[in-house]
Enzyme design. Structure first.
Site, PDB file in Angstrom:
ATOM      1  N   GLY A   1       0.830  -1.199   0.000  1.00 46.14           N
ATOM      2  CA  GLY A   1       0.000   0.000   0.000  1.00 46.14           C
ATOM      3  C   GLY A   1       0.859   1.241   0.000  1.00 46.14           C
ATOM      4  N   GLY A   2       0.240   2.371   0.344  1.00 43.87           N
ATOM      5  CA  GLY A   2       0.964   3.631   0.319  1.00 43.87           C
ATOM      6  C   GLY A   2       1.925   3.793   1.468  1.00 43.87           C
ATOM      7  CG  MET A   3       2.350   3.544   6.266  1.00 46.07           C
ATOM      8  SD  MET A   3       1.253   3.554   7.704  1.00 46.07           S
ATOM      9  CE  MET A   3       1.241   1.806   8.123  1.00 46.07           C
ATOM     10  CB  ALA A   4       3.595  -0.835   5.308  1.00 44.33           C
ATOM     11  CD  GLU A   5       7.899  -3.940   0.699  1.00 39.97           C
ATOM     12  OE1 GLU A   5       7.565  -4.294  -0.446  1.00 39.97           O
ATOM     13  OE2 GLU A   5       9.067  -3.635   0.994  1.00 39.97           O
TER      14      GLU A   5
ATOM     15  CG  ASP B   1      -7.912   2.764   7.643  1.00 35.46           C
ATOM     16  OD1 ASP B   1      -8.919   2.952   6.917  1.00 35.46           O
ATOM     17  OD2 ASP B   1      -6.831   2.357   7.204  1.00 35.46           O
TER      18      ASP B   1
END
Length: 307
Positions: free
Chosen positions: A19-23, A148
């Site tokens: 994602g935009g923050m982590a894998e 979230d």
């Protein structure tokens, strides 16, 4: 990944999400005497890890989240750093997230059965309520809010378990969104009206988001989706809800009223505690063959992904 990659005391086996923050990787942890354990390793992307304010918030939030031990919250085992890479190791759940389940049901021209949707929503509420009531070692309320609750953050295992993930690190993710454009894209439809309006949020924001998931499971339709991010946000801000029976006639008037109460625009008009919503969902978890259970969720998951 062509072959496993050593990562500190873990062996990364395959990447299962990014994602935009982590894998996120399926990984293996090792111990003495040949002990092995499958875990999920969430590794922060390098571009985010350069933001020191984000890292501080991420570490602080993860330290709180590691205290959460509940059947409906994925357990965090470890928080650390390998080189410049910060990571969390958490419980590996062999299954699918709700986003994938929605997509599979849509391709089959189906919706999630009403009793199953109510059962899953009840279990989400049980996990949320536990966290909302969590206290610190001195007995003070932590006032935890997930922030979230979305399809990507609810997992259903092939054994019928329902797990909320990423509890406690959403605030850090929101910080990351200020440094990476578009991180929250696609999540706007799972915010609460007070989030969109920039007002203070509490547990009732999570309850609203849980109501969005219940609505979408029952109807097979996105609740808050517009032609643009702005129009989506406006729909959320106004709590613009089409009655779920417009999409699914199997929904009883009583269940519809429950859904609409959960999705009330004003926090005072909603369920005030997730446990109250969980309790009121119980009568709707039955069909002609009896009550819905984890075993039946397991059967539905295996049928859905082997047929």
């Amino acid at each position: 990944m062509k072959k496993p990659i050593p990562f500190g005391k873990y062996l990364l086996l395959e990447r299962i999400n990014v994602g935009g923050m982590a894998e996120v990787f399926k990984a293996k942890a090792f111990g003495v005497e040949g002990f092995e354990r499958l875990v999920a390793v969430k590794r922060i992307l390098p571009s985010i890890a350069e933001d020191q304010e984000f890292i501080t918030m991420f570490v602080d939030e993860a330290k709180i989240a590691v205290q959460l031990t509940h059947a409906n919250i994925a357990q965090i085992f470890d928080l650390g750093r390998v080189g410049d890479s910060y990571f969390i190791a958490m419980e590996f759940v062999h299954g699918k997230d709700l986003r994938a389940i929605f997509a599979r049901a849509r391709t089959r021209g189906e919706t999630v059965p009403v009793p199953m949707a109510c059962y899953v929503a009840m279990k989400i509420c049980e996990g949320l309520d536990y966290a909302h009531n969590k206290k610190d070692a001195a007995g003070r309320d932590l006032h935890l809010v997930h922030r979230d609750v979305s399809p990507q953050n609810v997992l259903l295992s092939y054994d019928g378990e329902v797990k909320v993930i990423d509890f406690g690190i959403a605030k850090a993710a929101n910080r990351a969104s200020k440094t990476q454009a578009g991180v929250l894209k696609g999540k706007f439809g799972y915010m609460s009206p007070e989030q969109v309006r920039g007002l203070p949020i509490d547990r009732r924001s999570d309850i609203f988001a849980g109501g969005v998931l219940l609505y979408e499971m029952l109807t097979g339709e996105r609740l808050f989706i517009g032609e643009s991010d702005f129009s989506t946000l406006e729909r959320v801000r106004n709590a613009d809800v089409i009655a779920p029976t417009n999409f699914n006639k199997k929904i009883s008037p009583q269940l519809e009223q429950l859904v609409l109460k959960t999705l009330a625009r004003e926090v005072e008009d909603r369920y005030q505690w997730a446990r109250e919503l969980a309790r009121d969902l119980q009568p709707f978890m039955r069909d002609a063959t009896g009550a819905y259970t984890a075993r039946r969720v397991s059967g539905s998951m295996r049928e859905m992904y082997t047929a």
